[in-house]
Design a protein around this motif. Structure first.
Motif, PDB file in Angstrom:
ATOM      1  N   THR A   1      -1.381  -2.984   6.447  1.00  0.00           N
ATOM      2  CA  THR A   1      -1.745  -4.379   6.215  1.00  0.00           C
ATOM      3  C   THR A   1      -2.574  -4.964   7.348  1.00  0.00           C
TER       4      THR A   1
ATOM      5  N   GLU B   1       6.952  -1.043  -0.992  1.00  0.00           N
ATOM      6  CA  GLU B   1       8.046  -1.927  -1.382  1.00  0.00           C
ATOM      7  C   GLU B   1       8.432  -2.905  -0.283  1.00  0.00           C
ATOM      8  N   THR B   2       7.821  -2.787   0.875  1.00  0.00           N
ATOM      9  CA  THR B   2       8.142  -3.703   1.974  1.00  0.00           C
ATOM     10  C   THR B   2       7.519  -5.065   1.714  1.00  0.00           C
ATOM     11  N   GLN B   3       8.101  -6.084   2.306  1.00  0.00           N
ATOM     12  CA  GLN B   3       7.623  -7.449   2.063  1.00  0.00           C
ATOM     13  C   GLN B   3       6.230  -7.666   2.615  1.00  0.00           C
ATOM     14  N   VAL B   4       5.925  -7.041   3.754  1.00  0.00           N
ATOM     15  CA  VAL B   4       4.611  -7.247   4.359  1.00  0.00           C
ATOM     16  C   VAL B   4       3.500  -6.700   3.460  1.00  0.00           C
TER      17      VAL B   4
ATOM     18  N   ASP C   1       8.265   1.382   7.711  1.00  0.00           N
ATOM     19  CA  ASP C   1       7.881   0.057   8.206  1.00  0.00           C
ATOM     20  C   ASP C   1       6.612   0.090   9.045  1.00  0.00           C
TER      21      ASP C   1
ATOM     22  N   LYS D   1       3.810  -6.347   0.090  1.00  0.00           N
ATOM     23  CA  LYS D   1       3.803  -7.211  -1.083  1.00  0.00           C
ATOM     24  C   LYS D   1       3.051  -8.510  -0.813  1.00  0.00           C
ATOM     25  N   ASP D   2       3.212  -9.041   0.377  1.00  0.00           N
ATOM     26  CA  ASP D   2       2.478 -10.257   0.749  1.00  0.00           C
ATOM     27  C   ASP D   2       0.977  -9.999   0.744  1.00  0.00           C
TER      28      ASP D   2
ATOM     29  N   THR E   1      -0.625 -10.106  -2.639  1.00  0.00           N
ATOM     30  CA  THR E   1      -0.922 -11.462  -3.100  1.00  0.00           C
ATOM     31  C   THR E   1      -2.222 -11.979  -2.482  1.00  0.00           C
TER      32      THR E   1
END
Length: 583
Positions: A496, A509-512, A489, A514-515, A518
């Motif tokens: 990011t 694979e963490t959401q941050v 994490d 992946k965001d 995008t």
């Protein structure tokens, strides 16, 4: 060779540089100046600062060598006569013959991002952090291949099949570090090179770590750019006052360890209480484990990943489409594509950086240094081809050398150049340049490839090194911090927020993250399509000066493309070999 931005890793290629050459945007100035310092050591820095260091650093005296050998042989005979044996110091990273036995009751750690333990206790001490660079010490250096998995063609272990064997580590087996606990508050001094938002993000991570580990306080101190930090660390090795941990490039650490002041991390990795599990080791991208194992020093892990990036090809997708082209996959395609742009819009803005040259050598199927680690090999067909390609592009009028740091990025943003080669740490800056400039579709990809069996590029960026002290508790605390910093994490958060690459596969694979994929598609390409092919540069002593010789050769052929690239590289190799002999 260890690279960074201009020399090694980041966004601006000038580690020695100060500001952003008078640009008005202060925040950008601060960001890019720091990224410069983190990712690419400056051309002028190498030519001036590193040569100056070479001229002034102490050398190993022959008499002292013989004295040391005599003393060592005498002690060996005495110990043998008495039946004595040596015992490892906690965290000493000793060889297998002195490794402590595993603790049968201890279970290996499996939680990559779990908060480090800070229980109570004490342990044996380690040597004080005062030594003289170049003095005869017990640091063990080798010129062979090191342990299994090491690849001397780069000077460090690149990974490969080593990952399947846990890189030679014995996760969960236990070590002397298991006897150390932190029962009272400790304060660590951390020398770094970060400023602006990067420093702010570091401060936040340190704050979160301290909240979870109330017995550990970290005093993070900015020491200037990488060159200045290297000088200060070298001075501290000679005169005392080393920090507990510091950011450094691999070639810096090879210099430091000549004085036996760097703390090997092998015992910490193998610790059953505080170490990395086999799952953890497999989760790291191989280059970030193997690239921190030093073949020159028995393949010991002397650093841990910190600010990492990779060499990529930036390209203007709209210009390529207008010309009926697709992103080039090979160097021949790259040259051909560049030659389509010889007018107001050029094909390639050249930022002369040894790391870019090294990446081209790798991609063309060559190697930088011979297997015996005693002579350079970058003057082979792979290096010569790249130099000839550069000469061809310069002569055709499609390529030119930038005048100052970041001019390639500026020209790219304005739509005046189609290709640049640079660090992934510049992604956010390229985005800003395009958004504020010509506003076109762009992306990044693997650098052009040649004769390599699999895609290859250069990994660069700073690492963290720990220094020996008389406090096992401090050493453990420092390890706990760098382990935390590289957890899933935290690595995702750091990546990011700063533009550096995550060092773990699970971070992607963490959401941050992946965001961020995008928001910045080029970032996704760097993380998922390029990073796994990144390869470390050489770290052996002599690398620093040799980087300068490479850059000198590249500069010469850009200035006069009629010169013989083989002769230029042969001359660079000859000078580099002399630098290797000084080890």
């Amino acid at each position: 060779m260890t690279g960074g931005r201009t020399a090694r890793e980041e966004h601006t290629r000038h580690v020695g540089g100060g500001g952003r050459d008078g640009r008005a945007d202060v925040e950008r100035d601060e960001h890019e100046s720091t990224m410069r310092e983190h990712s690419m050591r400056e051309h002028s820095m190498r030519k001036h600062s590193m040569r100056k260091h070479k001229e002034t650093k102490p050398v190993i005296l022959a008499k002292r060598q013989w004295s040391f050998i005599a003393i060592f042989m005498t002690l060996t005979l005495v110990l043998a006569a008495c039946g004595g044996t040596t015992t490892p110091t906690a965290g000493s990273g000793g060889s297998a013959s002195t490794a402590p036995s595993a603790s049968p009751s201890a279970a290996p750690s499996t939680a990559a991002s779990a908060a480090p333990s800070t229980a109570a206790g004490g342990a044996a001490t380690t040597p004080a952090r005062t030594a003289t660079v170049g003095a005869a010490t017990s640091a063990t250096r080798t010129t062979g291949t090191g342990s299994a998995g090491a690849a001397p063609s780069t000077g460090v272990n690149p990974g490969g099949n080593a990952a399947a064997n846990n890189y030679g580590f014995k996760p969960g087996a236990g070590s002397a570090v298991d006897n150390v606990t932190i029962s009272s508050p400790v304060t660590l001094t951390f020398w770094h090179t970060l400023t602006g938002p990067l420093a702010e993000n570091l401060t936040k991570i340190i704050g979160d770590f301290q909240t979870q580990n109330p017995n550990i306080k970290i005093d993070a101190q900015y020491q200037g750019n990488y060159t200045e930090t290297f000088k200060k660390t070298t001075a501290a090795i000679n005169g005392g006052g080393l920090p507990d941990l510091a950011t450094a490039y691999e070639s810096f650490v090879s210099e430091y360890q000549a004085a036996n002041v760097v703390l090997p991390l092998d015992d910490y990795v193998n610790s059953s209480k505080y170490g990395l599990s086999a799952q953890d080791l497999q989760d790291f991208y191989p280059v970030y484990i193997a690239g921190n194992q030093y073949a020159e020093y028995n393949n010991q892990m002397l650093t841990f990943p910190f600010t990492k990036s990779a060499l990529v090809m930036y390209y203007n997708a709209d210009k390529l489409k207008e010309a009926g082209l697709t992103p080039p996959k090979t160097w021949d395609e790259f040259v051909s594509s560049c030659k389509k742009f010889t007018g107001d819009v050029k094909g390639y803005a050249i930022n002369i950086d040894a790391s870019t040259f090294n990446g081209a050598v790798y991609a063309n199927g060559g190697k930088l240094i011979n297997d015996d680690q005693k002579s350079w090999a970058f003057n082979g067909p792979a290096g010569i081809k790249f130099m000839r390609d550069v000469a061809d592009m310069v002569q055709s009028g499609c390529a030119y050398q930038i005048a100052k740091a970041n001019d390639d990025q500026a020209a790219f943003g304005e739509g005046k150049v189609v290709f640049t080669l640079g660090s992934t740490s510049g992604l956010s800056f390229y985005k800003r340049a395009v958004d504020n400039g010509a506003k076109f579709n762009w992306s990044v990809g693997m650098i052009p490839q040649g004769g390599a069996a699999t895609p290859q590029t250069v990994s660069y960026g700073g690492n963290v090194t720990l220094f020996k002290s008389n406090s096992p508790e401090k050493q453990l605390a420092a390890w706990q911090f760098i382990k935390y910093f590289a957890s899933t994490d935290v690595s995702a958060q750091w990546s990011t927020a700063t533009g550096y690459l995550p060092v773990r596969k699970s971070s992607a694979e963490t959401q941050v993250v992946k965001d961020q994929f995008t928001k910045l598609p080029a970032y996704q390409v760097a993380v998922t399509e390029v990073q796994q092919y990144a390869k470390p540069e050489t770290s052996v002593r002599g690398t620093q000066d040799t980087r300068t010789f490479i850059q000198d050769a590249w500069t010469a052929i850009v200035g006069d493309p009629r010169q013989d690239p083989k002769k230029l590289l042969d001359d660079a190799v000859q000078k580099g070999n002399e630098a290797l002999k000084q080890r």
